[in-house]
Design an enzyme around this catalytic site. Structure first.
Site, PDB file in Angstrom:
ATOM      1  N   THR A  73       0.847  -1.198   0.000  1.00 47.50           N
ATOM      2  CA  THR A  73       0.000   0.000   0.000  1.00 47.50           C
ATOM      3  C   THR A  73       0.882   1.248   0.000  1.00 47.50           C
ATOM      4  O   THR A  73       0.613   2.209  -0.729  1.00 47.50           O
ATOM      5  CB  THR A  73      -0.963  -0.024   1.208  1.00 47.50           C
ATOM      6  N   ASN A 161      -5.473 -10.786  -6.862  1.00 49.39           N
ATOM      7  CA  ASN A 161      -5.506 -11.413  -5.546  1.00 49.39           C
ATOM      8  C   ASN A 161      -6.763 -12.239  -5.297  1.00 49.39           C
ATOM      9  O   ASN A 161      -6.749 -13.182  -4.520  1.00 49.39           O
ATOM     10  CB  ASN A 161      -5.360 -10.361  -4.441  1.00 49.39           C
ATOM     11  N   GLN A 191       1.042 -10.249  -5.866  1.00 47.77           N
ATOM     12  CA  GLN A 191       0.709 -11.679  -5.934  1.00 47.77           C
ATOM     13  C   GLN A 191       1.635 -12.437  -6.884  1.00 47.77           C
ATOM     14  O   GLN A 191       1.486 -13.646  -7.054  1.00 47.77           O
ATOM     15  CB  GLN A 191      -0.753 -11.864  -6.352  1.00 47.77           C
ATOM     16  N   SER A 211       4.884  -6.837  -1.492  1.00 42.62           N
ATOM     17  CA  SER A 211       4.500  -6.939  -0.081  1.00 42.62           C
ATOM     18  C   SER A 211       5.077  -8.220   0.507  1.00 42.62           C
ATOM     19  O   SER A 211       4.878  -9.301  -0.049  1.00 42.62           O
ATOM     20  CB  SER A 211       2.973  -6.975  -0.012  1.00 42.62           C
ATOM     21  N   GLY A 212       5.796  -8.095   1.643  1.00 44.46           N
ATOM     22  CA  GLY A 212       6.435  -9.272   2.235  1.00 44.46           C
ATOM     23  C   GLY A 212       5.457 -10.317   2.743  1.00 44.46           C
ATOM     24  O   GLY A 212       5.658 -11.511   2.550  1.00 44.46           O
ATOM     25  N   HIS A 213       4.365  -9.854   3.383  1.00 40.27           N
ATOM     26  CA  HIS A 213       3.527 -10.832   4.096  1.00 40.27           C
ATOM     27  C   HIS A 213       2.721 -11.735   3.173  1.00 40.27           C
ATOM     28  O   HIS A 213       2.101 -12.695   3.623  1.00 40.27           O
ATOM     29  CB  HIS A 213       2.624 -10.139   5.124  1.00 40.27           C
ATOM     30  N   THR A 249      13.674   5.244  10.340  1.00 34.59           N
ATOM     31  CA  THR A 249      14.596   4.137  10.622  1.00 34.59           C
ATOM     32  C   THR A 249      14.027   2.851  10.037  1.00 34.59           C
ATOM     33  O   THR A 249      12.840   2.557  10.183  1.00 34.59           O
ATOM     34  CB  THR A 249      14.805   4.002  12.144  1.00 34.59           C
ATOM     35  N   CYS A 338     -10.340  -8.002   2.591  1.00 25.27           N
ATOM     36  CA  CYS A 338     -10.852  -6.689   2.993  1.00 25.27           C
ATOM     37  C   CYS A 338     -12.362  -6.653   2.911  1.00 25.27           C
ATOM     38  O   CYS A 338     -13.004  -5.903   3.614  1.00 25.27           O
ATOM     39  CB  CYS A 338     -10.320  -5.585   2.094  1.00 25.27           C
TER      40      CYS A 338
HETATM   41  N1  PLP Z   1      -2.097  -5.318  -3.960  1.00 29.54           N
HETATM   42  C1  PLP Z   1      -2.544  -6.566  -3.955  1.00 29.54           C
HETATM   43  C2  PLP Z   1      -2.769  -7.280  -5.236  1.00 29.54           C
HETATM   44  C3  PLP Z   1      -2.807  -7.203  -2.748  1.00 29.54           C
HETATM   45  O1  PLP Z   1      -3.259  -8.466  -2.735  1.00 29.54           O
HETATM   46  C4  PLP Z   1      -2.591  -6.493  -1.536  1.00 29.54           C
HETATM   47  C5  PLP Z   1      -2.944  -7.106  -0.242  1.00 29.54           C
HETATM   48  O2  PLP Z   1      -4.055  -7.540  -0.030  1.00 29.54           O
HETATM   49  C6  PLP Z   1      -2.101  -5.187  -1.590  1.00 29.54           C
HETATM   50  C7  PLP Z   1      -1.866  -4.629  -2.822  1.00 29.54           C
HETATM   51  C8  PLP Z   1      -1.813  -4.402  -0.330  1.00 29.54           C
HETATM   52  O3  PLP Z   1      -0.642  -4.936   0.269  1.00 29.54           O
HETATM   53  P1  PLP Z   1      -0.151  -4.560   1.744  1.00 29.54           P
HETATM   54  O4  PLP Z   1      -0.957  -5.388   2.678  1.00 29.54           O
HETATM   55  O5  PLP Z   1       1.293  -4.957   1.782  1.00 29.54           O
HETATM   56  O6  PLP Z   1      -0.308  -3.104   1.929  1.00 29.54           O
END
Ligand code: PLP
Length: 674
Positions: A73, A161, A191, A211-213, A249, A338
């Protein structure tokens, strides 16, 4: 208790053990601040730069910018801000720059929201325009060809996603090139990492957030790639970290963990290959086909990540499926995480042109490339068990063979009344949308629909459609049948329903009717013998015809309880028991009856815990049918529970509003209980 089968990797993923170790090390032994000039800081800096170098290699970032962010994000905001600041400068200088901010119609919400936000804040005044996708979820290149010459900025994703649909990035690049578009281009690669080959420097892509997670690193760490020469404006200013591109930081624990994931990607041997993932998807898909005949997959497998399966099942909503899977310990989601708490149909599937019934029923099942065969086997077994649970009987009558099923849809609410002994049922005010579902249920459980009745003149069309579906009678069911004498001495037409009678009482304005179900003595239906009353007229005009324990069944849905009585309500303040309070409560009340108010398939799919082994299943939708027996019997403590505590709260509230004091529920539900 069942162990979790986590199939929601597109929402987030568990942390790779090596990544967790690396994070721990960065917090304990190697905790330095990379901006410090002493040795502790230098060691941290070395780790930071080694991770960046590795990221460059894995992403094929060439000499483009590669910075660490808090997640995708933030990367998206930074890219949008950078592109819009550059466009604003060009506009101010009188240079042509286009007028459209184009984004794929199936982008993650972060993209259109960021575009709208920065466009407004910077006063750039561009027009946001969604780029449509086709039925396969891929961008309409013909529309892009038309719009590209006007585009300031184009935002597309590498893979979706919700559906896993892989974009035709080469096709998009070709159109941008052939149309001579000067637009900047962002590709959301969240993704794609670890699932698709990436060589960013060899592409026309200007910005790529990660995005790492989503790939076994922790939450709060991400990366942003920016092509050499692409405009850049920092989103966060301050101490000048990340070469002044992103102050603050650095999240060293996150970077260390992400480094471990990147190392696994670079060295191989940790994540499954594309071909292996295809095989695992097929095993899951086969289990789904066996479990849910009629299942439809919402994205073509040929163009989708092998790790995402999006599907719908006729006559089952995503909520039904999610609740069922969750009861079986299988964690999946409806569309995107979401939107899971909202019942809205998926905008991604809507953009693909899927009918609302299918997009509102969609379920997403996703796994990560860290998956192993045993996990997929266990997942398949659990999915097949869900199918078995779905086939278990669902209509559970009360002690005297009569049962009630609440038929709720959006705001409207009707009732199915069923009599076990005669295998007949009657529907009162049934919502039209539920006809297929209820028809399947009623037939499967061996009931015959005797009549479909409307309590409100406005519900007659729906009733007529139901009556046609079941080939049964509507309002005229009552014509020429028996009469009963009601408590106020008036007579009403009535019909036998098992050992009960069902009487029709018109309201004084003639527009409504209440239906009273009870046991007649000769021709008389005494007030105290009326078990249930239905219809909007029920509360207003029938007070003299029913007793304090008659269950008044709601005519509208919403936040209200499904049914009530004319008895004085009991306060609800102390009805919530958390896990700890529950143990103490059960120890103090050995006579307490535990009631699982989840739907029958959820109850059947779940494994009981130690404390709820003897629990009885009374789904909230069938609670009204049981109320008379609790209200008339010897009071005993009732403790309701469900998945999250919402349905059980409603059940306890319902009992207390109906005047039954000894009703409690497990707050937080099974999800939080031991
Ligand atoms: N873009 C896509 C395609 C995603 O699946 C997500 C997470 O759901 C995001 C952006 C947002 O990522 P983050 O949680 O790292 O802000």
């Amino acid at each position: 208790m069942n162990t979790d089968i986590y199939l929601d990797a597109n929402a987030t993923s568990d942390v790779l053990p090596a990544a967790a170790d690396a994070a721990l090390d960065a917090m304990r032994a190697s905790f330095g601040n990379p901006s410090s000039s002493h040795a502790t800081g230098l060691r941290a800096k070395a780790m930071l730069e080694a991770t960046r170098a590795r990221a460059r290699r894995v992403l094929g970032a060439g000499d483009g910018r590669l910075m660490f962010t808090s997640g995708a994000t933030e990367g998206i905001q930074t890219a949008v801000l950078s592109a819009l600041c550059a466009a604003r400068a060009r506009k101010a200088a009188g240079e042509p720059c286009g007028d459209l901010l184009l984004y794929g119609a199936t982008e993650h919400k972060a993209v259109p929201e960021a575009l709208a936000h920065w466009n407004r804040l910077l006063g750039t005044g561009f027009t946001l325009q969604a780029l449509p996708v086709d039925g396969d979820g891929r961008h309409r290149l013909d529309v892009l060809r038309e719009l590209a010459p006007r585009a300031v900025f184009v935002c597309t994703m590498a893979a979706n996603n919700e559906t896993g649909v892989i974009s035709d990035l080469e096709g998009i690049a070709r159109v941008l090139r052939e149309t001579g578009s000067g637009a900047l281009w962002m590709v959301d690669c969240v993704q794609a990492l670890g699932k698709l080959p990436l060589n960013l420097d060899a592409t026309r892509i200007d910005y790529a957030p990660f995005s790492g997670h989503k790939l076994h690193a922790p939450k709060g760490i991400g990366m942003l790639y920016v092509r050499t020469g692409a405009p850049y404006t920092p989103l966060i200013c301050g101490g000048g970290q990340e070469s002044g591109q992103r102050s603050g930081t650095e999240n060293m624990a996150g970077i260390a963990a992400l480094g471990a994931v990147l190392q696994a990607l670079e060295e191989g041997g940790t994540f499954r290959s594309h071909a292996e993932l295809l095989g695992l998807r097929e095993r899951l898909a086969q289990a789904l086909r066996e479990t849910f005949p009629g299942i439809v997959f919402n994205a073509p497998f040929a163009h989708a990540l092998p790790t995402t399966i999006n599907f719908s099942v006729p006559r089952l909503s995503s909520k039904d499926l999610l609740d069922l899977f969750d009861a079986a310990g299988v964690r999946v989601s409806a569309g995107s995480a979401c939107s899971a708490s909202k019942a809205a149909p998926s905008y991604v599937l809507e953009a693909m042109g899927l009918p609302a019934t299918r997009s509102a029923a969609a379920v997403r099942l996703s796994f990560g490339p860290l998956v192993n065969d045993a996990f997929i086997e266990a997942s398949c077994e659990r999915i097949l068990a869900c199918g078995k649970a779905l086939r278990a009987p669902q209509l559970a009558p009360g002690e005297d063979g009569i049962g009630l099923l609440q038929l709720g849809f959006e705001d409207s609410c009707g009732w199915l009344v069923f009599d076990e002994a005669s295998s007949t049922c009657v529907a009162i005010d049934p919502p039209i949308a539920l006809v297929d579902r209820v028809a399947a249920l009623v037939r499967r459980e061996g009931y015959r629909m005797a009549a479909v009745l409307a309590s409100d003149a406005g519900a007659q069309d729906a009733c007529a459609a139901w009556a046609t579906e079941f080939g049964c009678l509507g309002e005229d069911w009552f014509a020429g049948e028996q009469q009963v004498v009601l408590a106020d001495g008036s007579t009403a037409p009535a019909l036998s329903f098992g050992s009960h009678v069902l009487a029709r009482v018109p309201s004084s304005d003639g527009r409504h009717a209440a239906y009273l179900l009870g046991t007649a003595t000769g021709r008389e239906l005494h007030a105290s013998a009326v078990r249930f009353a239905f219809g909007p007229a029920a509360v207003r005009e029938i007070r003299a015809l029913v007793g304090p324990a008659t269950v008044l069944c709601a005519a509208v849905l919403g936040d209200a309880v499904p049914c009530t009585t004319f008895a004085p309500a009991v306060p609800e303040g102390d009805m919530h028991l958390d896990g700890q309070a529950l143990s103490a409560f059960l120890a103090a009340h050995p006579d307490a009856l535990l009631l699982d108010v989840r739907e029958a398939p959820e109850h059947a799919a779940g494994e009981p815990r130690l404390w709820n082994k003897g629990a009885v299943n009374v789904p909230l939708s069938q609670l009204a049918g049981r109320l008379p027996y609790w209200l008339r019997g010897e009071p005993r403590p009732l403790v309701f529970f469900c998945r999250s505590g919402n349905r059980s709260a409603k059940a306890a509230q319902c009992l207390r509003q109906a005047g039954y004091a000894q009703a409690w529920h497990l707050a937080g539900g099974l999800a939080l209980a031991a």
